[in-house]
Design a protein around this motif. Structure first.
Motif, PDB file in Angstrom:
ATOM      1  N   ALA A 333       0.820  -1.220   0.000  1.00 19.11           N
ATOM      2  CA  ALA A 333       0.000   0.000   0.000  1.00 19.11           C
ATOM      3  C   ALA A 333       0.846   1.259   0.000  1.00 19.11           C
ATOM      4  O   ALA A 333       0.379   2.327  -0.419  1.00 19.11           O
ATOM      5  CB  ALA A 333      -0.936  -0.008   1.210  1.00 19.11           C
ATOM      6  N   LYS A 334       2.099   1.166   0.448  1.00 17.58           N
ATOM      7  CA  LYS A 334       2.972   2.344   0.474  1.00 17.58           C
ATOM      8  C   LYS A 334       3.407   2.763  -0.928  1.00 17.58           C
ATOM      9  O   LYS A 334       3.817   3.907  -1.133  1.00 17.58           O
ATOM     10  CB  LYS A 334       4.218   2.067   1.323  1.00 17.58           C
ATOM     11  N   LEU A 335       3.335   1.835  -1.874  1.00 18.54           N
ATOM     12  CA  LEU A 335       3.862   2.104  -3.209  1.00 18.54           C
ATOM     13  C   LEU A 335       2.846   2.871  -4.044  1.00 18.54           C
ATOM     14  O   LEU A 335       1.640   2.648  -3.933  1.00 18.54           O
ATOM     15  CB  LEU A 335       4.223   0.787  -3.899  1.00 18.54           C
ATOM     16  N   SER A 336       3.350   3.738  -4.873  1.00 17.20           N
ATOM     17  CA  SER A 336       2.504   4.504  -5.791  1.00 17.20           C
ATOM     18  C   SER A 336       2.891   4.177  -7.222  1.00 17.20           C
ATOM     19  O   SER A 336       4.081   3.980  -7.533  1.00 17.20           O
ATOM     20  CB  SER A 336       2.661   6.011  -5.550  1.00 17.20           C
ATOM     21  N   ALA A 337       1.891   4.097  -8.066  1.00 21.53           N
ATOM     22  CA  ALA A 337       2.146   3.797  -9.476  1.00 21.53           C
ATOM     23  C   ALA A 337       3.078   4.836 -10.075  1.00 21.53           C
ATOM     24  O   ALA A 337       2.892   6.035  -9.879  1.00 21.53           O
ATOM     25  CB  ALA A 337       0.830   3.756 -10.242  1.00 21.53           C
ATOM     26  N   GLY A 338       4.073   4.351 -10.815  1.00 17.69           N
ATOM     27  CA  GLY A 338       5.023   5.247 -11.469  1.00 17.69           C
ATOM     28  C   GLY A 338       6.338   5.400 -10.732  1.00 17.69           C
ATOM     29  O   GLY A 338       7.283   5.996 -11.269  1.00 17.69           O
ATOM     30  N   MET A 339       6.433   4.881  -9.501  1.00 17.43           N
ATOM     31  CA  MET A 339       7.694   4.980  -8.760  1.00 17.43           C
ATOM     32  C   MET A 339       8.793   4.209  -9.481  1.00 17.43           C
ATOM     33  O   MET A 339       8.565   3.116 -10.004  1.00 17.43           O
ATOM     34  CB  MET A 339       7.525   4.403  -7.345  1.00 17.43           C
ATOM     35  N   ASN A 340      10.017   4.777  -9.483  1.00 13.59           N
ATOM     36  CA  ASN A 340      11.168   4.124 -10.107  1.00 13.59           C
ATOM     37  C   ASN A 340      11.683   3.023  -9.194  1.00 13.59           C
ATOM     38  O   ASN A 340      11.626   3.133  -7.949  1.00 13.59           O
ATOM     39  CB  ASN A 340      12.275   5.134 -10.382  1.00 13.59           C
ATOM     40  N   ALA A 341      12.206   1.973  -9.806  1.00  8.56           N
ATOM     41  CA  ALA A 341      12.703   0.835  -9.046  1.00  8.56           C
ATOM     42  C   ALA A 341      13.926   0.237  -9.710  1.00  8.56           C
ATOM     43  O   ALA A 341      14.125   0.377 -10.924  1.00  8.56           O
ATOM     44  CB  ALA A 341      11.598  -0.233  -8.906  1.00  8.56           C
TER      45      ALA A 341
END
Length: 347
Positions: A333-341
């Motif tokens: 749930a902490k992750l947001s769409a579009g975050m770089n990885a």
């Protein structure tokens, strides 16, 4: 302390600093090559999730907006209200037309009842006409026998015969009137079916108008978080226009990692993956390969490359790899769409 001693101290410190840097570089190199030997990695990766567009089903001017940028909403919350005046007028018109069609049924029912009574009257007249014909036929038979015995005149016989023909004609006319009345009743019944079909159509139109009025209130289809608000009150919108985007809190998130074509030779579904996100540099997330794209990413572009044009330059292609996160819902749930990885696939 003389100058020579100072120079010696500086040289010694510089030498030890150089040794320390060299040791750090060597350790970093060893770790890097160990990691490179253990994993296939890429920094061309992002968090992905389904973004559901909130679309208008009907057009009109926006009356009220009930959400702000990045607002969290629950399923059923009202987001936008469109002015209903025009749709209410259409509903009133459809309702009036339906009432008018239903009123035709009452008029038709009265006409059918009147026609049935008319048929009853004609049937009663037929019974009387049939009795007259039978009586006149007997009268003619009697006078015909009297005429053969020369007990009556020919004129009297002809008068009786004429009366018999008149009664038969009246009887036939009454029968024809009955058939015409029955045909008229059948026409009225057929007209009833047409009116019933018309009423069904008007009811459907009224339901459609009620549905359009309901569509003027746009609600959240599920619990989630909205993105940027791009509409304003008073703005004219069209049917099908996208008003906002909503992420589903209960839906899954995944990683799309674009590996070089030279890296995926041994990839298979279920292979473990390690994910590091720029937003959380001190944490790592676990996952596994869920699927590999059947084509390179360039094939999905608006203008895919055509190597037969003569301008060929060999470029290493990227293959999108979908990675399923195998973490708890709280961490995902902490992750947001579009975050770089950064993604590491165990060899």
């Amino acid at each position: 302390m003389n100058k020579n001693n100072t120079d010696q101290i500086i040289v010694a410190i510089t030498k030890w600093i150089g040794i320390i840097i060299l040791i750090v570089v060597i350790i970093w190199g060893i770790l890097y090559f160990q990691k490179a030997d253990q994993y296939e990695q890429t920094n061309d990766a992002q968090v992905d999730a389904y973004l559901s567009p909130i679309n208008a089903k009907v057009g009109g001017y926006i009356s009220k907006i009930y959400f702000k940028d990045n607002q969290k909403v629950n399923a059923g919350d009202t987001l936008v209200v469109i002015e209903q005046d025009e749709y209410q007028l259409k509903k009133n018109t459809a309702s009036s037309e339906l009432m008018s069609s239903r009123a035709k049924l009452d008029i038709l029912a009265a006409n059918e009842e009147s026609q049935r009574r008319n048929i009853d009257v004609i049937q009663a007249r037929i019974s009387g006409s049939r009795a007259k014909v039978q009586q006149q036929e007997q009268e003619y038979e009697r006078y015909n026998n009297l005429y053969k015995e020369e007990s009556t005149t020919k004129q009297k016989l002809e008068n009786v015969y004429t009366t018999m023909l008149i009664n038969k004609s009246a009887f036939n006319e009454t029968q024809a009137s009955l058939k015409a009345a029955e045909s008229k009743l059948n026409d009225l019944r057929a007209e009833r079916n047409a009116i019933l079909a018309e009423i069904k159509t008007k009811e459907t139109l009224l339901e459609r108008q009620n549905l359009d009025i309901r569509y003027t209130v746009i609600t959240a289809p599920f619990t989630g978080q909205l993105g940027k608000k791009t509409i304003q009150e008073g703005q004219l919108i069209q049917p099908g226009q996208t008003l906002a985007f909503l992420t589903n809190e209960s839906a899954e998130k995944w990683i799309i990692a674009n590996f070089k074509e030279t890296q995926i030779g041994k990839f298979k579904v279920g292979q473990k993956a390690k994910i590091e996100l720029d937003a959380f540099p001190s944490e790592s997330f676990s996952g596994e390969i869920e699927s590999l794209s059947p084509t390179t990413g360039s094939r999905y572009s608006l203008l895919p490359p055509d190597n037969a044009t003569g301008n060929f330059v060999k470029v290493i292609q990227r293959i999108p790899v979908r990675i399923k996160l195998t973490e708890t819902k709280a961490r995902i749930a902490k992750l947001s769409a579009g975050m770089n990885a950064n993604v590491y696939i165990t060899k």
